[in-house]
Design a protein around this motif. Structure first.
Motif, PDB file in Angstrom:
ATOM      1  N   CYS A  11       0.939  -1.126   0.158  1.00 52.32           N
ATOM      2  CA  CYS A  11       0.000  -0.040  -0.053  1.00 52.32           C
ATOM      3  C   CYS A  11       0.815   1.071  -0.093  1.00 52.32           C
ATOM      4  CB  CYS A  11      -0.855  -0.067   1.105  1.00 52.32           C
ATOM      5  SG  CYS A  11      -1.640  -1.567   1.486  1.00 52.32           S
ATOM      6  N   ARG A  12       0.230   2.653  -0.041  1.00 47.42           N
ATOM      7  CA  ARG A  12       1.057   3.826  -0.022  1.00 47.42           C
ATOM      8  C   ARG A  12       2.082   3.733   1.180  1.00 47.42           C
ATOM      9  NH1 ARG A  12      -2.351   8.615  -1.596  1.00 47.42           N
ATOM     10  NH2 ARG A  12      -2.594   7.052  -3.414  1.00 47.42           N
ATOM     11  N   ALA A  13       1.680   3.314   2.251  1.00 52.26           N
ATOM     12  CA  ALA A  13       2.468   3.403   3.695  1.00 52.26           C
ATOM     13  C   ALA A  13       2.788   2.331   4.248  1.00 52.26           C
ATOM     14  CB  ALA A  13       1.707   4.481   4.418  1.00 52.26           C
ATOM     15  N   VAL A  14       2.005   1.072   4.229  1.00 52.34           N
ATOM     16  CA  VAL A  14       2.150  -0.073   4.839  1.00 52.34           C
ATOM     17  C   VAL A  14       2.115  -1.246   3.772  1.00 52.34           C
ATOM     18  CG1 VAL A  14       1.314   0.918   6.983  1.00 52.34           C
ATOM     19  CG2 VAL A  14      -0.265  -0.450   5.323  1.00 52.34           C
ATOM     20  N   LEU A  15       2.349  -2.514   4.136  1.00 54.35           N
ATOM     21  CA  LEU A  15       2.092  -3.780   3.618  1.00 54.35           C
ATOM     22  C   LEU A  15       0.805  -4.431   4.177  1.00 54.35           C
ATOM     23  CD1 LEU A  15       5.443  -3.527   3.605  1.00 54.35           C
ATOM     24  CD2 LEU A  15       5.017  -4.908   1.916  1.00 54.35           C
ATOM     25  N   MET A  16      -0.009  -5.035   3.331  1.00 56.76           N
ATOM     26  CA  MET A  16      -1.278  -5.854   3.791  1.00 56.76           C
ATOM     27  C   MET A  16      -1.223  -7.201   3.559  1.00 56.76           C
ATOM     28  SD  MET A  16      -4.749  -4.249   3.816  1.00 56.76           S
ATOM     29  CE  MET A  16      -4.652  -2.748   4.237  1.00 56.76           C
ATOM     30  N   THR A  17      -1.696  -8.075   4.173  1.00 57.67           N
ATOM     31  CA  THR A  17      -1.962  -9.860   3.593  1.00 57.67           C
ATOM     32  C   THR A  17      -3.205 -10.203   4.042  1.00 57.67           C
ATOM     33  OG1 THR A  17      -1.029 -11.714   3.501  1.00 57.67           O
ATOM     34  CG2 THR A  17      -0.398 -10.440   5.581  1.00 57.67           C
ATOM     35  N   VAL A  18      -3.792 -10.991   3.453  1.00 52.87           N
ATOM     36  CA  VAL A  18      -5.105 -11.861   3.872  1.00 52.87           C
ATOM     37  C   VAL A  18      -4.849 -13.063   3.473  1.00 52.87           C
ATOM     38  CG1 VAL A  18      -6.496  -9.793   3.300  1.00 52.87           C
ATOM     39  CG2 VAL A  18      -6.078 -11.438   1.500  1.00 52.87           C
ATOM     40  N   ASP A  19      -3.563 -13.548   3.288  1.00 51.69           N
ATOM     41  CA  ASP A  19      -3.269 -14.970   2.909  1.00 51.69           C
ATOM     42  C   ASP A  19      -2.787 -15.554   4.290  1.00 51.69           C
ATOM     43  OD1 ASP A  19      -0.634 -16.879   2.425  1.00 51.69           O
ATOM     44  OD2 ASP A  19      -1.549 -16.570   0.582  1.00 51.69           O
ATOM     45  N   HIS A  20      -3.444 -16.660   4.468  1.00 55.36           N
ATOM     46  CA  HIS A  20      -3.347 -17.324   5.599  1.00 55.36           C
ATOM     47  C   HIS A  20      -2.027 -17.923   5.999  1.00 55.36           C
ATOM     48  CE1 HIS A  20      -3.940 -20.959   8.574  1.00 55.36           C
ATOM     49  NE2 HIS A  20      -5.108 -20.319   8.714  1.00 55.36           N
TER      50      HIS A  20
END
Length: 443
Positions: free
Chosen positions: A62-71
């Motif tokens: 993302c613009r300022a962070v990373l994100m995950t929905v992967d188990h």
């Protein structure tokens, strides 16, 4: 006036700036972090949002962070020594962090040190070891008996009602308040304060709060901090058989290097309230709503009550009371094929991981017989796995089973309303028509 100005400045640093920028970003594009903070559609349907993210790969920048929905990625990061926990405001730009420090009111907060949620070894190891010595399997088993008795008493009171009741107000919130009060040694006269503080503090885990939300959270934190100081002093003078009195005594008897400071003891009590109250209210409310919408499951549970523990796991998986967590990278590391630099923040979307189709077949389906429902990550993982998981499961199982055994004809009587929170997910109101009550089992 000066204090109010200081709080205004603090709100701007912690929430206001991020809130404003996120709203602009949502209007201009599809930055996932901004949408998570400011898009009402994401709050209304976090599962659809997680599915969108899933199509973009295991880790999304993302613009300022990373994100995950992967188990797999979430599970790995939760257990990895390459990552550390976050705390309130830690991911903000440096100037806003400086303002946060300068305007800090000195109040305990559930996601600020010395809360267990925001510290790492060796302090985390020392604190958790002592707390675990009190929150034992035997202690939880004794609390389970208290949960059952409280559920029976609350449902007895509901028999006097006719028409529609708000089951969140009358049952889902009252049950965990009684349990938390038993743990903290709270006398009956003070339990309404615990309920009030818990309700005010629910949004405290969120970022991007409105000024109204922030002032409510601040009021709850001030009230709880003031009440807690006097309560802990009373427990030291007149200890009871509650778990908090036992923790105080265990700390006093421990070696000097193992003891908890007064602030650590108070932070533990605050965490018991924050993590043990609102999350369980949400578990009960979410479960009642989901089961009332699937009467076939209620028929199955009536015929096969041994399925109740698995049903609770499935409720925790499908509508997680805690939607997300976060971790900072301690060093440069590669996870899920993505390079993460030291100091970068990763948002772990627990609710999205709980619906990962690579792990859960037909992940959006509510299936109380799902054989791997317990693989959910709603209690986090690794060294920060929820200390109260066993108690939460017991409250969920006993609370839901007892309600539906007593009121098998209960029906929804309106849409209800969701809580205005993002990290925590649950119902603030849930109107129910109870129907005819059955006698309590064993009566």
């Amino acid at each position: 006036m000066a204090a109010d100005l200081q709080q205004r400045i603090r709100w701007l640093a912690l929430h206001g700036v991020i809130r404003g920028l996120s709203k602009v970003a949502v209007r201009r594009g599809q930055d996932p972090q901004a949408r998570l903070i400011a898009d009402p559609a994401v709050r209304a349907d976090p599962a659809a949002f997680a599915d969108e993210l899933r199509g973009r790969g295991p880790v999304i920048r993302c613009r300022a962070v990373l994100m995950t929905v992967d188990h797999q990625v979430v599970n790995e990061i939760l257990r990895s020594d390459d990552f550390r926990v976050s705390s309130l405001g830690a991911g903000l730009p440096k100037p806003l962090q400086w303002i946060n420090r300068k305007t800090h009111p000195g109040l305990l907060h559930p996601i600020e040190p010395p809360s267990l949620l925001s510290i790492e070894p060796p302090d985390h190891t020392r604190c958790r070891k002592l707390v675990s010595s009190v929150f034992t399997t035997r202690a939880v088993a004794a609390l389970r008996e208290r949960v059952q008795q409280t559920a029976n008493d609350l449902l007895d009171d509901l028999e006097r009602e006719s028409g529609v009741v708000d089951i969140v107000e009358r049952y889902c919130s009252q049950l965990p308040v009684a349990v938390i009060s038993d743990i903290l040694g709270v006398p009956e006269r003070d339990r309404r304060h615990i309920l009030h503080f818990g309700e005010l503090g629910a949004p405290s885990l969120d970022i991007g709060l409105s000024w109204r939300q922030y002032t409510q959270v601040h009021e709850g934190l001030v009230g709880f901090n003031e009440w807690l100081g006097g309560h802990m002093d009373e427990l030291r003078r007149n200890p009871g058989d509650d778990l908090m009195s036992q923790l105080i005594q265990a700390s006093q008897a421990a070696d000097e290097g193992s003891r908890l400071t007064d602030r650590e003891l108070q932070a533990t009590a605050g965490l018991v309230l924050a993590a043990g109250f609102e999350t369980t209210v949400n578990l009960l409310g979410n479960g009642i709503r989901m089961l009332l919408e699937t009467p076939g499951h209620l028929e199955t549970l009536a015929a096969r009550p041994e399925l109740w523990p698995n049903a609770v796991e499935e409720i925790l998986r499908l509508d997680s009371p805690v939607q997300m967590s976060a971790r900072f990278a301690r060093r440069d590391v590669t996870v899920g094929g993505t390079e993460i630099k030291r100091g970068e923040l990763v948002i772990l979307h627990l609710a999205g991981a709980n619906r990962d189709p690579e792990v859960f077949t037909d992940p959006h389906r509510f299936d109380i017989e799902r054989d791997n429902a317990g693989r959910h990550l709603s209690f986090s993982g690794g060294r920060h796995f929820c200390l109260g998981a066993a108690l939460a499961r017991a409250e969920g199982e006993v609370g839901l089973r007892t309600f539906f055994e007593r009121y098998p004809d209960a029906r929804l009587a309106g849409q209800g309303s969701r809580r205005d929170t993002r990290v925590l997910r649950g119902w603030s109101t849930l109107p129910i028509t109870l129907g005819t009550a059955r006698a309590a089992l064993g009566s």
